[in-house]
Each structure stands twice: as structure tokens, then as C-alpha cells.
Motif scaffolding. Structure first.
Motif, mmCIF file in Angstrom:
data_model
loop_
_atom_site.group_PDB
_atom_site.id
_atom_site.type_symbol
_atom_site.label_atom_id
_atom_site.label_comp_id
_atom_site.label_asym_id
_atom_site.label_seq_id
_atom_site.Cartn_x
_atom_site.Cartn_y
_atom_site.Cartn_z
ATOM 1 N N ARG A 1 53.260 28.502 37.218
ATOM 2 C CA ARG A 1 51.795 28.706 37.179
ATOM 3 C C ARG A 1 51.574 29.784 36.206
ATOM 4 O O ARG A 1 52.190 30.517 35.907
ATOM 5 N N PRO A 2 50.111 29.611 36.209
ATOM 6 C CA PRO A 2 49.573 30.680 35.114
ATOM 7 C C PRO A 2 50.074 32.231 35.730
ATOM 8 O O PRO A 2 49.798 32.500 36.823
ATOM 9 N N LEU A 3 49.983 33.155 34.940
ATOM 10 C CA LEU A 3 49.712 34.450 35.344
ATOM 11 C C LEU A 3 48.479 35.032 35.793
ATOM 12 O O LEU A 3 47.391 34.465 35.278
ATOM 13 N N VAL A 4 48.453 36.066 36.617
ATOM 14 C CA VAL A 4 47.231 36.600 37.248
ATOM 15 C C VAL A 4 46.400 37.224 36.005
ATOM 16 O O VAL A 4 47.054 37.741 34.938
ATOM 17 N N SER A 5 45.205 37.041 35.745
ATOM 18 C CA SER A 5 44.424 37.520 34.561
ATOM 19 C C SER A 5 44.691 39.281 34.706
ATOM 20 O O SER A 5 44.684 39.588 35.816
ATOM 21 N N LEU A 6 44.240 39.916 33.646
ATOM 22 C CA LEU A 6 44.442 41.363 33.587
ATOM 23 C C LEU A 6 43.160 41.829 34.501
ATOM 24 O O LEU A 6 43.530 42.752 35.349
ATOM 25 N N GLU A 7 42.125 41.342 34.575
ATOM 26 C CA GLU A 7 40.793 41.678 35.396
ATOM 27 C C GLU A 7 41.242 41.683 36.976
ATOM 28 O O GLU A 7 41.077 42.617 37.873
ATOM 29 N N ALA A 8 41.978 40.585 37.276
ATOM 30 C CA ALA A 8 42.293 40.341 38.944
ATOM 31 C C ALA A 8 43.371 41.131 39.078
ATOM 32 O O ALA A 8 43.559 41.572 40.199
ATOM 33 N N GLY A 9 44.495 41.348 38.199
ATOM 34 C CA GLY A 9 45.687 42.248 38.321
ATOM 35 C C GLY A 9 45.066 43.658 38.508
ATOM 36 O O GLY A 9 45.633 44.359 39.454
ATOM 37 N N LEU A 10 44.089 44.314 37.917
ATOM 38 C CA LEU A 10 43.707 45.506 37.795
ATOM 39 C C LEU A 10 42.799 45.586 39.228
ATOM 40 O O LEU A 10 43.029 46.815 39.913
ATOM 41 N N LYS A 11 42.130 44.547 39.601
ATOM 42 C CA LYS A 11 41.351 44.685 40.870
ATOM 43 C C LYS A 11 42.590 44.747 42.060
ATOM 44 O O LYS A 11 42.252 45.555 43.026
ATOM 45 N N GLU A 12 43.541 43.991 42.104
ATOM 46 C CA GLU A 12 44.557 43.954 43.035
ATOM 47 C C GLU A 12 45.293 45.580 43.113
ATOM 48 O O GLU A 12 45.425 46.176 44.044
ATOM 49 N N LEU A 13 45.567 46.093 41.877
ATOM 50 C CA LEU A 13 45.941 47.391 41.838
ATOM 51 C C LEU A 13 45.257 48.506 42.322
ATOM 52 O O LEU A 13 45.739 49.564 43.019
ATOM 53 N N LEU A 14 43.827 48.391 42.098
ATOM 54 C CA LEU A 14 42.821 49.344 42.537
ATOM 55 C C LEU A 14 42.407 49.218 43.880
ATOM 56 O O LEU A 14 41.562 49.994 44.394
ATOM 57 N N ALA A 15 42.763 48.133 44.517
ATOM 58 C CA ALA A 15 42.281 47.772 45.837
ATOM 59 C C ALA A 15 42.586 48.752 47.045
ATOM 60 O O ALA A 15 43.598 49.397 46.901
#
Length: 281
Positions: free
Chosen positions: A267-281
């Protein structure tokens, strides 16, 4: 079949164990820890614990006894070549049938000081005759949290890597491929696990979208980069280490183009935007 994950109490090893439990019986999973105390939580979760230290050959021989498949998470820089040699020799003596090893992006062509230990270890594993997959991990998005955190606190996203590009992805995405390899998924002997290489300017824009705020993006010299991290609370020696990473990126050490990652994940990798949101949550 018995599976052992090293670095089991670390972030990568922890993710790998979680993914592995989805594919194989928990009773067949072993976690390498340095002491009973460090492994207590894993033991409570139903995992088998093996005590071992890369620096202690005899402990590694005992830890690997009866293990069929090994996820070998690379150790910390320092005395890494000797320690890794202990692991590979112990695996050979124990009759381990397969090793998945976390290596460095484009290791065979890399000139980064970080790559030398990984090239050494890859060659040792090849010489051992043990079936293997070299997981040539690019760069964890988590590694950029100090730079991103500084931007959130002082309004300045400061980098010193010029136009260098990096194939960032989330640590859990790398660990998922490692777990799949360990569980028996058929992969090539080398997987170049890189996201699409992009610059820090692109990462900064993704961060702006992730947090919904604007901030200044500063292409800095070395001292300005260090000063920004130290000003955000990072110890000077750690900031200097982070500067060395900036040099690797500036020198295109992580600019590796490959579709191995998404193929391996399916599958595709998580986008940078979504990845950063995940890490900053």
C-alpha cells in the motif's frame, strides 16, 4: 518456528513485535532484552524473554539457542562492528536460518560515516551463509521532531541541509516491513526502504498543513542550526550529532529512489502531512 526480535524495548522493536503478533503465535515470539527487569512488561504481555547483550558473545549464543528467524535491529554507534560480529557469529553457531537486518539507505554506495558499520555487517551476514534480507531503512520521520518541535515553540523551522533530499517515513512503517520479513514474507535479499525523497522545504510545508499554522523557514548555516536546537532545550553534543545528519542529507546520502517500500507494504506510505499529524497528536 521460533522468532526473535532484538532491540525489543525500543521503539522500532516494539512496533515490530506488535506487527509480528498479527502474523504468528505469541508463544513462538521471543524478545531480546538486557535484563529481566527491562523485559518485565513484555513478559506480562505473554512474550518469551531472552536476556542478551550484543557486547557479550556468550549471552548472545544463549539468547539465540533454538531460534529459527531473527530480526537483528542494529545497535548504537560506538563499538558496533565488534558487537554486530558477535550477533552474526552467535546466530551462525545457533543455527539461525534467517536474519532480517536493519541497515542504511543505499549502504553499498553510501559514504556517510553512519554507513560503514552497516556495510561491515551486511558483508558478515553474507559470509555467514545465513539467508537474509537487508532492510535498508532511509530516515524516520520521528528524527525530525526536534526541528519540528522548535518551529512550533519559537516559530522558526531551521535546517542546514541545503537542497538535500530525504526519503522520510514513519518508524512503524519500516517496522511493519521488518515484521513481515521475519514472519516469512518472500522478499529480495535487499530492500531499499525509502519514501519519495524530498527537501526540508517540502517537509516544512507539510508541517504547516499538519498544524494549520504558518512559521518562518530558515535555511541556516551550521552554527545557526545548532543554536536553534540548543535554544529549544537540546544538549549541545546532541545538537552537534543532529548537524552531522544534516551533512549526510546535504551530501545526498538519503536521496534514494526506490519503490521497494510500497511494494513490500502492499500500500502507499502515509503522507508527510498525515505522518506529522500522527506524531504531534
Amino acid at each position: 518456528m521460533k522468532y526473535l526480535v532484538t532491540g525489543a524495548t525500543g521503539g522500532f522493536g516494539g512496533y515490530a513485535l506488535d506487527f509480528l503478533k498479527e502474523s504468528v503465535a505469541t508463544a513462538d515470539i521471543y524478545a531480546l532484552v538486557r535484563s529481566e527487569e527491562k523485559g518485565a512488561a513484555l513478559k506480562e504481555a505473554g512474550l518469551n524473554i531472552r536476556i542478551g547483550d550484543y557486547a557479550d558473545m556468550e549471552s548472545m549464543k544463549q539468547a539465540l539457542e533454538g531460534i529459527d528467524r531473527l530480526l537483528f535491529v542494529s545497535g548504537a554507534p560506538g563499538n558496533r562492528q565488534e558487537e554486530h560480529a558477535n550477533v552474526v557469529e552467535a546466530a551462525k553457531e545457533a543455527g539461525v536460518a534467517y536474519i532480517a537486518y536493519t541497515s542504511f539507505a543505499g549502504a553499498d554506495k553510501a559514504t556517510s560515516p553512519l554507513a560503514a558499520d552497516h556495510i561491515f555487517t551486511e558483508r558478515l551476514i553474507e559470509k555467514s551463509g545465513i539467508a537474509h534480507t537487508f532492510l535498508r531503512n532511509n530516515w524516520y520521520l520521528e528524527n525530525e521532531m526536534p526541528i519540528s518541535g522548535a518551529a512550533l515553540s519559537n516559530g522558526k523551522f531551521v535546517y542546514a541541509a541545503e537542497n538535500g533530499k530525504t526519503g522520510w517515513a514513519l518508524k512503524r512503517e519500516y517496522a511493519e516491513v521488518a515484521a513481515k520479513a521475519l514472519a516469512g514474507t518472500e522478499y529480495p535479499a535487499i530492500l531499499e526502504l525509502s519514501g519519495k525523497p524530498v527537501s526540508y522545504d517540502v517537509l516544512a510545508e507539510a508541517l504547516k498543513k499538519a498544524i494549520g499554522k504558518d512559521f518562518e523557514v530558515v535555511r541556516s548555516d551550521d552554527q545557526g542550526f545548532i543554536d536553534n536546537l540548543v535554544g529549544s532545550g537540546m544538549p549541545q553534543p546532541v545538537a552537534e550529532m543532529f548537524l552531522s545528519f544534516q551533512y549526510d542529507i546535504k551530501n545526498d546520502q538519503l536521496d534514494v529512489v526506490s519503490d521497494d517500500f510500497e511494494k513490500a507494504l502492499g500500500r502507499p506510505l502515509v503522507s508527510l502531512e498525515a505522518g506529522l499529524k500522527e506524531l504531534l497528536a
